[in-house]
Write an enzyme that holds these catalytic residues in place. Structure first.
Site, mmCIF file in Angstrom:
data_model
loop_
_atom_site.group_PDB
_atom_site.id
_atom_site.type_symbol
_atom_site.label_atom_id
_atom_site.label_comp_id
_atom_site.label_asym_id
_atom_site.label_seq_id
_atom_site.Cartn_x
_atom_site.Cartn_y
_atom_site.Cartn_z
ATOM 1 N N ALA A 4 36.465 9.357 -25.741
ATOM 2 C CA ALA A 4 37.774 9.639 -25.154
ATOM 3 C C ALA A 4 38.777 8.664 -25.749
ATOM 4 O O ALA A 4 38.393 7.609 -26.261
ATOM 5 C CB ALA A 4 37.700 9.460 -23.645
ATOM 6 N N GLU A 51 30.504 3.506 -22.542
ATOM 7 C CA GLU A 51 31.459 3.408 -21.424
ATOM 8 C C GLU A 51 31.208 2.188 -20.551
ATOM 9 O O GLU A 51 32.131 1.627 -19.961
ATOM 10 C CB GLU A 51 31.392 4.685 -20.554
ATOM 11 C CG GLU A 51 31.921 5.942 -21.215
ATOM 12 C CD GLU A 51 30.878 6.689 -22.027
ATOM 13 O OE1 GLU A 51 29.803 6.117 -22.311
ATOM 14 O OE2 GLU A 51 31.152 7.854 -22.371
#
Ligand code: COA
Length: 258
Positions: free
Chosen positions: A65, A132
């Site tokens: 992302a 992440e």
């Protein structure tokens, strides 16, 4: 097609290239919208049988992302950004086969997008991970659900909890990747595979994908019944009649997709 996604066609194969090489092809909102728009258009195009997804440049498939979009964002804004349709789900239920052609870094949302594709073909220079955890986050694009289904709970835990990056060879060993190809041959070999698949009946491909995908969600008994029903449904198609007749006549089948 938006600027952030390039479209090429080779015979019955569409190649979608995420085009932000200076940002490691990070999945910004704009990129995600452009990918969805491209997929919508291709879904309606009978001239395209298979989609290949890749990243521009020499370094990255997709490095996740767009982290810049996360800074200072409220939970409500994030929820809005994650509204349906989400590319991960669209990819998984897409009516045509999708091959991830993984040319480099395949991280975070990039790894999740690759896992949402039907087949993962990687360059021997590619690397994989769910980093992440290093941002105080967890995977939010289906990684905690798709990864254990692909590689088992232990390997998924190892990658998601450590944020470690692994090389293509190891990714293949644990089942995260289906084929590893020398970097220089990645495009040619992936397009060969895509063209072979695209030469089959589009109708039968769709049913085959649906049957295999059902294994992700159905218990085995229900999956077997669903397979039997879909197998019998194929007996209503002109392409089943043609495929069987062509075999018996010792000639190649001429599919009509009906
Ligand atoms: N989101 C936004 N920008 C990103 C990005 C991401 N996921 N990944 C890379 N970039 C940007 C970098 O900020 C840098 O931009 P800049 O030139 O304007 O400073 C550019 O892409 C090049 O990246 P850089 O880190 O300089 O390249 P590198 O070869 O040293 O390292 C990576 C490459 C992929 C290992 C590294 O960029 C990285 O770890 N990216 C983040 C991966 C990640 O955590 N993904 C999960 C997101 S939830």
């Amino acid at each position: 097609m938006g600027d952030s996604v390039l479209f090429e066609q080779s015979g019955r194969v569409a190649i979608l290239t995420i085009n932000r090489p200076d940002k490691m092809n990070a999945l910004s909102e704009g990129v995600r919208a452009d990918v969805l728009a491209a997929l919508d258009r291709i879904a309606e195009d009978d001239g395209i049988g298979v989609v290949v997804l890749t990243g521009a440049g020499e370094k990255a498939f997709i490095a996740g992302a767009d982290i810049g979009e996360f800074a200072g964002r409220s939970p409500f804004d994030q929820r809005h950004a994650m509204r349906s349709p989400r590319i991960f789900d669209v990819m998984a239920s897409y009516p045509k086969p999708v091959i991830a052609m993984i040319n480099g870094y395949c991280l975070g949302g990039g790894c999740e997008l690759a896992m949402s594709c039907d087949i993962r073909v990687a360059s021997d220079k590619a690397s994989f991970g769910q980093p992440e955890i290093n941002l105080g986050l967890i995977p939010g694009g289906s990684g905690t659900q798709r990864m254990p289904r692909l590689v088992g709970s232990g390997q998924a835990m190892r990658l998601i909890l450590s944020g470690d990056r692994i090389a293509a060879a190891e990714a293949a060993q644990i089942g995260l990747v289906d084929l590893v190809i020398p970097h220089e041959e990645l495009r040619a070999k992936t397009l060969e595979l895509a063209a072979r698949i695209a030469s089959k009946s589009p109708l039968t491909l769709k049913v085959a994908k649906e049957a295999v995908r059902a294994a992700d969600r159905l218990p085995i008994e229900e999956g077997l019944l669903y397979e039997r029903d879909l197998f019998c449904l194929c007996f209503s198609s002109a392409d089943k009649e043609e495929g069987v007749r062509a075999f018996l006549d010792k000639r190649p089948a001429a599919w009509t997709g009906r």
